[in-house]
Design an enzyme around this catalytic site. Structure first.
Site, PDB file in Angstrom:
ATOM      1  N   GLN A 299       0.861  -1.176   0.000  1.00 60.84           N
ATOM      2  CA  GLN A 299       0.000   0.000   0.000  1.00 60.84           C
ATOM      3  C   GLN A 299       0.900   1.229   0.000  1.00 60.84           C
ATOM      4  O   GLN A 299       1.987   1.215   0.572  1.00 60.84           O
ATOM      5  CB  GLN A 299      -0.955   0.003   1.197  1.00 60.84           C
ATOM      6  N   SER A 300       0.436   2.318  -0.615  1.00 61.68           N
ATOM      7  CA  SER A 300       1.336   3.407  -0.989  1.00 61.68           C
ATOM      8  C   SER A 300       1.824   4.270   0.162  1.00 61.68           C
ATOM      9  O   SER A 300       2.907   4.830   0.093  1.00 61.68           O
ATOM     10  CB  SER A 300       0.654   4.301  -2.039  1.00 61.68           C
ATOM     11  N   THR A 301       1.026   4.413   1.218  1.00 63.57           N
ATOM     12  CA  THR A 301       1.399   5.305   2.311  1.00 63.57           C
ATOM     13  C   THR A 301       1.092   4.649   3.651  1.00 63.57           C
ATOM     14  O   THR A 301       0.222   3.771   3.726  1.00 63.57           O
ATOM     15  CB  THR A 301       0.621   6.632   2.232  1.00 63.57           C
TER      16      THR A 301
ATOM     17  N   GLN B  97      -2.596   4.790   4.404  1.00 59.88           N
ATOM     18  CA  GLN B  97      -3.424   3.768   3.767  1.00 59.88           C
ATOM     19  C   GLN B  97      -3.336   2.449   4.521  1.00 59.88           C
ATOM     20  O   GLN B  97      -4.322   1.715   4.628  1.00 59.88           O
ATOM     21  CB  GLN B  97      -2.984   3.581   2.322  1.00 59.88           C
TER      22      GLN B  97
END
Length: 392
Positions: free
Chosen positions: A21-23, A26
């Site tokens: 997941q990107s961050t 998230q």
């Protein structure tokens, strides 16, 4: 549901579930997406893999897929594919694996070479076949375009707010937002007074280091924010004084785009932030905040700080004058090699260009007796003052 592409040679190797997941936000907030990605283990079992032959790589949780830099999980995956340890890569969609074609196509190449399948929620693909590579290539291109579209949309809105000076950026100490969102000065008069003193001292002393020493000699601390955003008082440092003097918010200006990213100096490193010159700032909206100094004073301060930097070879600045008996201590430059000369008082005083000797082991460039130089400089200075005195 099994796939006709899965063969015993694939089942003899591992199935790897790649999760990303990107961050960090998230990871915490999008729990359903996380559950769906971990549930791909069941998909691997349905395709024929035993539970013991299914591995999960989730080392890249919270990291962007825009680049493989810092993504150790993705690097591990590629390495294992290259060693023919992996028969199937599972991901919820190809955007989890890579968000740019530069990283995506090398993975397809190595998977095709080693006979490794790639699967997402839509199906199973063989990168070694023309049809499989075509479909995966299209998915990768769409993923890259999607990232560009998302960034463009977000950036356009951000820039529109910045051009109006309404973008909510972090304010320096001494400025704060009231409950309605309007920026006001900190009501703490001690904070206001100390910031005003910093600007006053610099206009008198014209040196960041001298301001720092003057504050510390008087035991005057600077207001700062701690890690929680609360006010605290700390001993003055060069960095703290320079940060106050260089911040355009104290001149009432909203500025966006004061820094830029430099390309990484080595492969795998992250881009480094670097300050832009004032004339290259992207957006400047003056008179947006309550000011501690006016804009012309701010420009003067920045000009003095820039001129104090001893970088004649790069930006043609002379440096700050130093204490000492000789007139040109700290501001003399060598006309032969262009490097700064230092002062040696032994034997009556002289200006010495020793840079090439200390840095490259070459002979001393030149050394000149200070008496003749100082006499010429003094005469030139007095000559320049004569018309002024005659006019009075």
């Amino acid at each position: 549901m099994k796939s006709e592409l899965v063969t015993p040679s694939h089942l003899a190797r591992k199935a790897v579930v790649y999760i990303r997941q990107s961050t960090p936000h998230q990871v915490v907030s999008n729990q359903e997406s996380l559950r769906l990605q971990y549930a791909l283990r069941q998909r691997a079992r349905e395709l024929g893999w035993r539970e013991a032959a299914i591995d999960v790589i989730d080392a890249d949780l919270g990291l962007s897929g825009a680049s493989i830099a810092q993504r150790n999980g993705f690097k591990e995956l590629v390495g294992r594919v290259g060693l023919s340890e992996v028969g199937l890569i599972l991901s919820i969609d190809v955007t989890r694996l890579a968000r740019n074609c530069t990283d995506w196509y090398p993975l397809l190449d190595i998977c095709g070479l080693r006979g490794c399948l790639i699967a997402d929620r839509d199906g199973v693909y063989d990168p070694g076949t023309p049809n499989g590579r075509l479909l995966l290539g299209l998915k990768g291109s769409i993923s890259e375009l999607e990232l560009h579209t998302i960034r463009s949309r977000l950036t356009a809105g951000l820039l529109a707010k910045a051009e109006r000076g309404e973008l909510a950026v972090m304010l320096p100490i001494g400025l704060m937002r009231d409950p309605s969102g309007v920026v006001v000065k900190d009501p703490d008069m001690a904070v206001q007074g100390r910031l005003g003193l910093v600007f006053q001292l610099f206009l008198q002393l014209r040196s960041v280091a001298k301001v720092m020493r003057a504050l510390n000699e008087r035991d005057l601390e600077l207001p700062r924010r701690d890690r929680y955003g609360d006010l605290c008082w700390t001993r003055a440092t060069l960095a703290a004084v320079a940060a106050i003097l260089k911040n355009p918010a104290y001149a009432g200006a909203f500025v966006y785009g004061r820094t830029r990213f430099r390309p990484p100096k080595r492969e795998g490193a992250l881009p480094q932030k670097a300050p832009r010159p004032m004339e290259e700032w992207r957006i400047v909206v003056k008179d947006r905040y309550p000011a501690y100094i006016d804009w012309p004073i701010y420009e003067k301060i920045r000009s003095v700080i820039r001129d104090n930097r001893a970088e004649y070879m790069r930006i043609k600045t002379r440096g700050a004058p130093r204490n000492g008996e000789l007139l040109l201590h700290g501001i003399a430059w060598c006309a032969r090699c262009g490097h700064k000369m230092y002062v040696r008082y032994k034997g009556g005083g002289e200006y010495v260009c020793n840079h090439l000797r200390t840095q490259e082991g070459q002979p001393t460039c030149q050394h000149i007796r200070a008496a003749h130089i100082d006499a010429a400089v003094g005469d030139a200075f007095l000559t320049a003052l004569v018309p002024t005195f005659l006019g009075t």
